[in-house]
Design a protein around this motif. Structure first.
Motif, PDB file in Angstrom:
ATOM      1  N   GLN A 179       0.841  -1.200   0.000  1.00 40.15           N
ATOM      2  CA  GLN A 179       0.000   0.000   0.000  1.00 40.15           C
ATOM      3  C   GLN A 179       0.878   1.253   0.000  1.00 40.15           C
ATOM      4  O   GLN A 179       2.060   1.202   0.335  1.00 40.15           O
ATOM      5  CB  GLN A 179      -0.905   0.004   1.230  1.00 40.15           C
ATOM      6  N   ARG A 180       0.273   2.372  -0.372  1.00 35.94           N
ATOM      7  CA  ARG A 180       0.996   3.643  -0.349  1.00 35.94           C
ATOM      8  C   ARG A 180       1.461   3.968   1.063  1.00 35.94           C
ATOM      9  O   ARG A 180       0.735   3.737   2.035  1.00 35.94           O
ATOM     10  CB  ARG A 180       0.089   4.774  -0.839  1.00 35.94           C
ATOM     11  N   MET A 181       2.625   4.550   1.154  1.00 39.05           N
ATOM     12  CA  MET A 181       3.123   5.007   2.442  1.00 39.05           C
ATOM     13  C   MET A 181       2.570   6.397   2.736  1.00 39.05           C
ATOM     14  O   MET A 181       2.175   7.137   1.820  1.00 39.05           O
ATOM     15  CB  MET A 181       4.648   5.007   2.449  1.00 39.05           C
ATOM     16  N   GLU A 182       2.533   6.750   4.001  1.00 42.47           N
ATOM     17  CA  GLU A 182       2.020   8.057   4.397  1.00 42.47           C
ATOM     18  C   GLU A 182       2.997   9.148   4.024  1.00 42.47           C
ATOM     19  O   GLU A 182       4.223   8.971   4.077  1.00 42.47           O
ATOM     20  CB  GLU A 182       1.752   8.081   5.895  1.00 42.47           C
ATOM     21  N   GLY A 183       2.469  10.293   3.635  1.00 42.00           N
ATOM     22  CA  GLY A 183       3.290  11.445   3.309  1.00 42.00           C
ATOM     23  C   GLY A 183       3.588  12.285   4.537  1.00 42.00           C
ATOM     24  O   GLY A 183       3.405  11.862   5.679  1.00 42.00           O
ATOM     25  N   THR A 184       4.015  13.522   4.298  1.00 48.31           N
ATOM     26  CA  THR A 184       4.405  14.423   5.383  1.00 48.31           C
ATOM     27  C   THR A 184       3.205  14.793   6.252  1.00 48.31           C
ATOM     28  O   THR A 184       2.184  15.257   5.742  1.00 48.31           O
ATOM     29  CB  THR A 184       5.028  15.705   4.806  1.00 48.31           C
TER      30      THR A 184
END
Length: 261
Positions: A168-173
């Protein structure tokens, strides 16, 4: 128009006006990025939720309505119960994964509002207490607001960074605003999404997010509970432009803090 028809018309008009006034008179939290438009969905959690329709594509899309585990057997997505107008997610102690429940609805811009409570229960080895509202596109998350005991955090997700384990996509800032939360207390969380921007608010404290992924077409919202948490009075409105957004954004940007888990 005859007197009889006029009376019927007047009665119908008054009924609509009273219903509208009752709704408009509620003490709704102030929005900053958007203004509330048409009501898209409302759930009071007083009755069992109907089964979903469609064919799920992973966890994020392909279905309409609710997708969750009503128990009693625990699962990777925890167990969810409905009682006394509360939708409660209970993380399965051995799963090392929060309780998750999704509502399939196609949208792009929206205001999602819900009262939430971090339940005062033993952790039983579960690692953290938090509640989340997430929005997804066809296959994954695009934005999330997280309420923990120290405050509210918001993050977009990063389509260029994929977790090698979950795929899955990783979390951004992240962006964080302090807002101490006690166990067992109700708080109202609002997530506003308009174009490539989002605002999260709890107890009058807000954070602003901006990322291209936030503007993608969305297909569901997800409620998440770490350890155990309850949700009530869930609503979604269409998001209309707020003429004061430029001024509101300046204040949020100036107050922005580095995020935290």
């Amino acid at each position: 128009m005859t007197i009889h028809c006029f009376k019927l018309y007047l009665f119908a008009a008054c009924t609509v006006l009273l219903a509208t006034t009752a709704f408009a008179g509620e003490d709704l939290p102030k929005t900053l990025l958007t203004e509330r438009g048409k009501l898209l969905y409302s759930e009071e959690f007083t009755q069992p939720l109907p089964p979903l329709t469609g064919k799920p594509i992973g966890f994020a899309s392909g279905f309409q309505g609710w997708r969750y585990n009503p128990g009693p057997a625990p699962s990777h997505g925890g167990v969810w119960t409905i009682a006394d107008g509360c939708f409660t997610g209970i993380e399965s102690p051995d799963a090392h994964h929060p309780a998750t429940a999704s509502y399939g609805i196609d949208f792009k811009d929206a205001i999602v509002q819900c009262e939430v409570r971090l339940d005062d229960v033993p952790d039983e080895g579960r690692r953290s207490r938090y509640l989340q509202i997430k929005a997804t596109d066809t296959k994954d998350y695009v934005v999330v607001v997280t309420l923990g005991q120290s405050g509210l955090t918001g993050r977009p997700f990063d389509d260029a960074r994929i977790n090698p384990v979950s795929k899955q996509r990783m979390e951004g800032t992240p962006v964080f605003v302090p807002a101490p939360v006690k166990l067992g207390e109700w708080h109202t969380v609002v997530l506003e999404i308009k174009g490539e921007e989002a605002v999260g608010t709890v107890d009058g404290k807000s954070i602003a997010l901006s990322d291209p992924i936030i503007g993608w077409d969305k297909h569901s919202i997800m409620l998440v509970a770490g350890t155990q948490g309850s949700f009530r009075h869930l609503r979604m409105w269409e998001a209309l432009p707020n003429p004061d957004w430029a001024k509101n954004k300046e204040g949020l940007t100036a107050a922005a803090k580095p995020g935290q888990k």
